[in-house]
Design a protein around this motif. Structure first.
Motif, PDB file in Angstrom:
ATOM      1  N   PRO A  20      -4.902   4.582 -21.829  1.00  0.00           N
ATOM      2  CA  PRO A  20      -6.343   4.301 -21.716  1.00  0.00           C
ATOM      3  C   PRO A  20      -6.883   4.713 -20.353  1.00  0.00           C
ATOM      4  O   PRO A  20      -6.158   4.739 -19.363  1.00  0.00           O
ATOM      5  CB  PRO A  20      -6.431   2.791 -21.908  1.00  0.00           C
ATOM      6  CG  PRO A  20      -5.182   2.411 -22.632  1.00  0.00           C
ATOM      7  CD  PRO A  20      -4.141   3.399 -22.177  1.00  0.00           C
ATOM      8  N   HIS A  21      -8.171   5.012 -20.321  1.00  0.00           N
ATOM      9  CA  HIS A  21      -8.831   5.489 -19.107  1.00  0.00           C
ATOM     10  C   HIS A  21      -8.598   4.538 -17.928  1.00  0.00           C
ATOM     11  O   HIS A  21      -8.320   4.981 -16.815  1.00  0.00           O
ATOM     12  CB  HIS A  21     -10.319   5.684 -19.375  1.00  0.00           C
ATOM     13  CG  HIS A  21     -11.085   6.233 -18.223  1.00  0.00           C
ATOM     14  ND1 HIS A  21     -10.878   7.504 -17.744  1.00  0.00           N
ATOM     15  CD2 HIS A  21     -12.034   5.677 -17.435  1.00  0.00           C
ATOM     16  CE1 HIS A  21     -11.687   7.719 -16.713  1.00  0.00           C
ATOM     17  NE2 HIS A  21     -12.389   6.628 -16.516  1.00  0.00           N
ATOM     18  N   ALA A  22      -8.710   3.228 -18.162  1.00  0.00           N
ATOM     19  CA  ALA A  22      -8.540   2.256 -17.077  1.00  0.00           C
ATOM     20  C   ALA A  22      -7.133   2.333 -16.489  1.00  0.00           C
ATOM     21  O   ALA A  22      -6.949   2.177 -15.279  1.00  0.00           O
ATOM     22  CB  ALA A  22      -8.837   0.851 -17.583  1.00  0.00           C
ATOM     23  N   ASP A  23      -6.133   2.587 -17.343  1.00  0.00           N
ATOM     24  CA  ASP A  23      -4.762   2.709 -16.839  1.00  0.00           C
ATOM     25  C   ASP A  23      -4.614   3.928 -15.933  1.00  0.00           C
ATOM     26  O   ASP A  23      -3.910   3.879 -14.932  1.00  0.00           O
ATOM     27  CB  ASP A  23      -3.770   2.800 -17.987  1.00  0.00           C
ATOM     28  CG  ASP A  23      -3.621   1.485 -18.737  1.00  0.00           C
ATOM     29  OD1 ASP A  23      -4.040   0.437 -18.203  1.00  0.00           O
ATOM     30  OD2 ASP A  23      -3.089   1.518 -19.854  1.00  0.00           O
ATOM     31  N   TRP A  24      -5.270   5.026 -16.316  1.00  0.00           N
ATOM     32  CA  TRP A  24      -5.198   6.249 -15.509  1.00  0.00           C
ATOM     33  C   TRP A  24      -5.831   6.005 -14.145  1.00  0.00           C
ATOM     34  O   TRP A  24      -5.281   6.386 -13.117  1.00  0.00           O
ATOM     35  CB  TRP A  24      -5.892   7.394 -16.240  1.00  0.00           C
ATOM     36  CG  TRP A  24      -5.904   8.670 -15.460  1.00  0.00           C
ATOM     37  CD1 TRP A  24      -6.946   9.199 -14.753  1.00  0.00           C
ATOM     38  CD2 TRP A  24      -4.811   9.587 -15.299  1.00  0.00           C
ATOM     39  NE1 TRP A  24      -6.572  10.378 -14.166  1.00  0.00           N
ATOM     40  CE2 TRP A  24      -5.264  10.644 -14.489  1.00  0.00           C
ATOM     41  CE3 TRP A  24      -3.508   9.615 -15.764  1.00  0.00           C
ATOM     42  CZ2 TRP A  24      -4.461  11.715 -14.131  1.00  0.00           C
ATOM     43  CZ3 TRP A  24      -2.706  10.686 -15.408  1.00  0.00           C
ATOM     44  CH2 TRP A  24      -3.183  11.718 -14.608  1.00  0.00           C
ATOM     45  N   ILE A  25      -6.980   5.338 -14.132  1.00  0.00           N
ATOM     46  CA  ILE A  25      -7.680   5.061 -12.878  1.00  0.00           C
ATOM     47  C   ILE A  25      -6.846   4.143 -11.989  1.00  0.00           C
ATOM     48  O   ILE A  25      -6.881   4.264 -10.760  1.00  0.00           O
ATOM     49  CB  ILE A  25      -9.073   4.449 -13.158  1.00  0.00           C
ATOM     50  CG1 ILE A  25      -9.968   5.500 -13.806  1.00  0.00           C
ATOM     51  CG2 ILE A  25      -9.714   3.915 -11.889  1.00  0.00           C
ATOM     52  CD1 ILE A  25     -11.306   4.973 -14.280  1.00  0.00           C
ATOM     53  N   ALA A  26      -6.071   3.255 -12.600  1.00  0.00           N
ATOM     54  CA  ALA A  26      -5.251   2.321 -11.825  1.00  0.00           C
ATOM     55  C   ALA A  26      -4.110   3.026 -11.103  1.00  0.00           C
ATOM     56  O   ALA A  26      -3.571   2.490 -10.132  1.00  0.00           O
ATOM     57  CB  ALA A  26      -4.705   1.226 -12.736  1.00  0.00           C
ATOM     58  N   LEU A  27      -3.742   4.210 -11.555  1.00  0.00           N
ATOM     59  CA  LEU A  27      -2.677   4.963 -10.891  1.00  0.00           C
ATOM     60  C   LEU A  27      -3.171   5.507  -9.558  1.00  0.00           C
ATOM     61  O   LEU A  27      -4.348   5.841  -9.405  1.00  0.00           O
ATOM     62  CB  LEU A  27      -2.221   6.128 -11.765  1.00  0.00           C
ATOM     63  CG  LEU A  27      -1.580   5.776 -13.100  1.00  0.00           C
ATOM     64  CD1 LEU A  27      -1.323   7.047 -13.903  1.00  0.00           C
ATOM     65  CD2 LEU A  27      -0.307   4.989 -12.903  1.00  0.00           C
ATOM     66  N   THR A  28      -2.257   5.636  -8.620  1.00  0.00           N
ATOM     67  CA  THR A  28      -2.620   6.239  -7.346  1.00  0.00           C
ATOM     68  C   THR A  28      -2.857   7.740  -7.560  1.00  0.00           C
ATOM     69  O   THR A  28      -2.440   8.313  -8.574  1.00  0.00           O
ATOM     70  CB  THR A  28      -1.500   6.060  -6.306  1.00  0.00           C
ATOM     71  OG1 THR A  28      -0.363   6.818  -6.721  1.00  0.00           O
ATOM     72  CG2 THR A  28      -1.141   4.592  -6.121  1.00  0.00           C
ATOM     73  N   ASP A  29      -3.506   8.360  -6.608  1.00  0.00           N
ATOM     74  CA  ASP A  29      -3.723   9.806  -6.678  1.00  0.00           C
ATOM     75  C   ASP A  29      -2.397  10.549  -6.787  1.00  0.00           C
ATOM     76  O   ASP A  29      -2.278  11.513  -7.544  1.00  0.00           O
ATOM     77  CB  ASP A  29      -4.503  10.308  -5.468  1.00  0.00           C
ATOM     78  CG  ASP A  29      -5.968   9.899  -5.489  1.00  0.00           C
ATOM     79  OD1 ASP A  29      -6.467   9.481  -6.552  1.00  0.00           O
ATOM     80  OD2 ASP A  29      -6.619  10.013  -4.422  1.00  0.00           O
ATOM     81  N   ASP A  30      -1.408  10.101  -6.034  1.00  0.00           N
ATOM     82  CA  ASP A  30      -0.089  10.744  -6.083  1.00  0.00           C
ATOM     83  C   ASP A  30       0.554  10.601  -7.459  1.00  0.00           C
ATOM     84  O   ASP A  30       1.183  11.536  -7.956  1.00  0.00           O
ATOM     85  CB  ASP A  30       0.842  10.177  -5.011  1.00  0.00           C
ATOM     86  CG  ASP A  30       0.482  10.649  -3.608  1.00  0.00           C
ATOM     87  OD1 ASP A  30      -0.222  11.684  -3.482  1.00  0.00           O
ATOM     88  OD2 ASP A  30       0.902   9.987  -2.643  1.00  0.00           O
ATOM     89  N   GLN A  64      -1.099  10.189 -10.354  1.00  0.00           N
ATOM     90  CA  GLN A  64      -1.869  11.054 -11.249  1.00  0.00           C
ATOM     91  C   GLN A  64      -1.453  12.509 -11.088  1.00  0.00           C
ATOM     92  O   GLN A  64      -1.274  13.224 -12.075  1.00  0.00           O
ATOM     93  CB  GLN A  64      -3.372  10.898 -10.989  1.00  0.00           C
ATOM     94  CG  GLN A  64      -3.941   9.585 -11.445  1.00  0.00           C
ATOM     95  CD  GLN A  64      -5.427   9.464 -11.140  1.00  0.00           C
ATOM     96  OE1 GLN A  64      -6.062  10.402 -10.649  1.00  0.00           O
ATOM     97  NE2 GLN A  64      -5.991   8.307 -11.416  1.00  0.00           N
ATOM     98  N   LEU A  65      -1.302  12.927  -9.848  1.00  0.00           N
ATOM     99  CA  LEU A  65      -0.894  14.297  -9.566  1.00  0.00           C
ATOM    100  C   LEU A  65       0.501  14.575 -10.127  1.00  0.00           C
ATOM    101  O   LEU A  65       0.741  15.627 -10.729  1.00  0.00           O
ATOM    102  CB  LEU A  65      -0.936  14.565  -8.059  1.00  0.00           C
ATOM    103  CG  LEU A  65      -0.622  15.977  -7.609  1.00  0.00           C
ATOM    104  CD1 LEU A  65      -1.586  16.982  -8.243  1.00  0.00           C
ATOM    105  CD2 LEU A  65      -0.687  16.075  -6.098  1.00  0.00           C
ATOM    106  N   ALA A  66       1.410  13.634  -9.960  1.00  0.00           N
ATOM    107  CA  ALA A  66       2.772  13.810 -10.478  1.00  0.00           C
ATOM    108  C   ALA A  66       2.765  13.925 -11.994  1.00  0.00           C
ATOM    109  O   ALA A  66       3.459  14.775 -12.567  1.00  0.00           O
ATOM    110  CB  ALA A  66       3.656  12.656 -10.027  1.00  0.00           C
ATOM    111  N   LEU A  67       1.991  13.091 -12.669  1.00  0.00           N
ATOM    112  CA  LEU A  67       1.907  13.153 -14.128  1.00  0.00           C
ATOM    113  C   LEU A  67       1.274  14.460 -14.594  1.00  0.00           C
ATOM    114  O   LEU A  67       1.745  15.082 -15.559  1.00  0.00           O
ATOM    115  CB  LEU A  67       1.111  11.960 -14.668  1.00  0.00           C
ATOM    116  CG  LEU A  67       1.838  10.621 -14.645  1.00  0.00           C
ATOM    117  CD1 LEU A  67       0.875   9.488 -15.008  1.00  0.00           C
ATOM    118  CD2 LEU A  67       3.022  10.631 -15.595  1.00  0.00           C
TER     119      LEU A  67
END
Length: 75
Positions: free
Chosen positions: A2-12, A14-17
């Protein structure tokens, strides 16, 4: 995810995923290219050369991934 889960991730994170997703996509394309080349070498597909081979490759990618991703527009 879900979108909220993605936002909860750090930038690093998100970048890794995102990088892993791109790596997997590239590996999938490379695997398909190898299969296509082998099928041409074995005479199962005609080697049409140049643009026609690229179009054939695109058709193979679309055909083999159609079921994996579902209908277009379903994010």
């Amino acid at each position: 995810m879900p979108h909220a889960d993605w936002i909860a991730l750090t930038d690093d994170q998100q970048l890794a995923l995102a990088r892993e997703a791109l790596r997997r996509a590239a590996e999938t394309l490379a695997d398909h290219a190898e299969v296509l080349a082998t099928e041409m070498d074995d005479g199962m597909l005609a080697d049409r050369g140049g643009p026609d081979s690229l179009r054939l490759f695109a058709a193979v990618i679309r055909a083999t991934n159609r079921d994996a991703f579902g209908p277009i527009g379903q994010a």
